[in-house]
Design an enzyme around this catalytic site. Structure first.
Site, PDB file in Angstrom:
ATOM      1  N   HIS A 239      -9.688  -1.007  -9.788  1.00  0.00           N
ATOM      2  CA  HIS A 239      -8.494  -0.166  -9.981  1.00  0.00           C
ATOM      3  C   HIS A 239      -8.703   0.878 -11.092  1.00  0.00           C
ATOM      4  CE1 HIS A 239      -6.176  -2.468  -7.190  1.00  0.00           C
ATOM      5  NE2 HIS A 239      -6.275  -3.587  -7.892  1.00  0.00           N
TER       6      HIS A 239
ATOM      7  N   HIS B 103      -6.537  -5.805  -2.543  1.00  0.00           N
ATOM      8  CA  HIS B 103      -5.907  -4.558  -2.989  1.00  0.00           C
ATOM      9  C   HIS B 103      -6.869  -3.389  -2.852  1.00  0.00           C
ATOM     10  CE1 HIS B 103      -4.042  -7.947  -5.224  1.00  0.00           C
ATOM     11  NE2 HIS B 103      -2.934  -7.321  -4.858  1.00  0.00           N
TER      12      HIS B 103
ATOM     13  N   TYR C  82      -6.976 -14.977  -7.502  1.00  0.00           N
ATOM     14  CA  TYR C  82      -6.070 -15.554  -8.493  1.00  0.00           C
ATOM     15  C   TYR C  82      -5.586 -16.955  -8.137  1.00  0.00           C
ATOM     16  CZ  TYR C  82      -6.665 -10.747  -9.556  1.00  0.00           C
ATOM     17  OH  TYR C  82      -7.273  -9.545  -9.814  1.00  0.00           O
TER      18      TYR C  82
END
Ligand SMILES: [Zn+2]
Length: 347
Positions: free
Chosen positions: A160, A198, A324
């Site tokens: 990111h 993501h 996670y």
């Protein structure tokens, strides 16, 4: 397969993440690395080595100098300004404001350099980010020198992080730093395949104008998932980079068969590019039990993922991104690496 790991990645020990309107203990925790390490050792997957410290030059090859200076000084300046909690942005140069002037205050700079609010800068964050990129660099250097695959146990993750922005738990873009390192070492074409749930907005942004680094990503549809403002299929590159950015957004809940069929398309894109190195942004948050993601991989599906990636038959470096569901993070990572190495454990 050789793994690179640094204990210094645990220097980031953030206490707060803005999540669901409350401050929670961050999902991106040092425990993630410890659990993967334990599983790697148990599976006897290969030697685990410390990376050398390589300094900032490889970082500045893909990141802005002012941004790097900000990350290095932020925590001290935040404390000196008398703030009580961890350093978090709460205002941005949003669409109706100016983004051509960088504020002088650390609070203003936080908003300028942050792309999201969930990620706090804390004591040790910069040092951990430095160790994480050193892990990535050692892994890619090993693959370049030997042709053998390698795994960089990066933390914090990187995909990111853009040219001059942090967020989504990422500060330095480890995959971009590794890819640029390979280019600077003489490799003409490098492909980055991002399988994290993501979208790797930072990696896309860094290479969007370039035809020497192909970026291919399979991820949750940004219309309904983080990072929301990038990752659509019509983002195909710009100028000389046109055609060298490929996004495969998929709806939350996508079944594994559809995901793997999409992977086959992505692998065909990569083969057509004929890269001399493949960097895998390995997020295992595509697991069905992930607390902040919405794909449906089961433990064994990660073996299949590794097996399919091996069909590229290219020098390959794996770098850890997200994941996670900590109880399963180790087995899921090991399953990918075992599948890739032909040691799937399957009868
Ligand atoms: Zn992710």
């Amino acid at each position: 397969m050789l793994t690179f790991h640094s204990d210094k990645t645990s220097l980031r020990q953030a206490n707060t993440e803005l999540h669901d309107g409350t401050l929670v203990t961050p999902f991106e925790s040092p425990e993630r690395v410890a659990l993967i390490l334990a599983c790697l050792k148990q599976a006897q997957l290969g030697e685990i080595r410390e990376p050398p410290a390589l300094g900032l030059a490889p970082v500045l090859a893909v990141h802005d100098r002012g941004y790097v200076d900000f990350l290095q000084s932020c925590w001290q300046r935040w404390q000196a300004a008398g703030h009580a909690g961890e350093a978090m942005a709460n205002i941005w140069p949003a669409r109706t404001l100016r983004d051509d002037r960088i504020p002088k205050s650390v609070s203003g700079q936080l908003g300028y350099y942050a792309l999201a609010a969930e990620t706090a800068i804390t004591d040790g964050t910069f040092e951990a980010a430095m160790a994480s990129k050193d892990v990535a660099l050692a892994a890619v250097a090993h693959t370049l020198a030997s042709g053998e695959p390698s795994f960089g146990l990066c933390r914090p993750p990187g995909h990111h992080a853009a040219f001059d922005q942090f967020g989504g738990y990422c500060f330095f873009n480890n995959a971009a730093i590794a890819a640029q390192y390979a280019r600077d070492a003489g490799k003409k074409r490098v492909a980055i395949l991002d399988v994290d749930f993501h979208h790797g907005n930072g990696t896309q942004q860094i290479f969007f104008d370039r035809d020497d680094v192909l970026f291919v990503s399979i991820h949750g549809d940004p219309a309904v998932t983080f990072p929301y403002y990038l990752g659509y299929a019509d983002e195909t590159g710009r100028g000389p980079g046109e055609g060298f950015n490929v996004n495969y957004p998929l709806p939350p809940g996508t079944d594994v068969a559809t995901w793997l069929a999409t992977l086959d398309q992505a692998l065909a894109d990569i083969q057509a590019f004929d890269p001399e190195l493949v960097v895998i942004s390995l997020g295992v948050d595509i697991f069905e039990g992930d607390p902040i993601s919405a794909f449906t991989f089961k433990n064994d599906d990660f073996v299949t993922l590794g097996e399919r990636l091996a069909t590229l038959k290219r020098p390959t470096t794996f770098l850890l991104e997200g994941g996670y569901a900590v109880a399963d993070i180790g087995v899921n990572v090991v399953n990918v690496l075992r599948g890739f190495g032909g040691d799937s454990g399957r009868a």
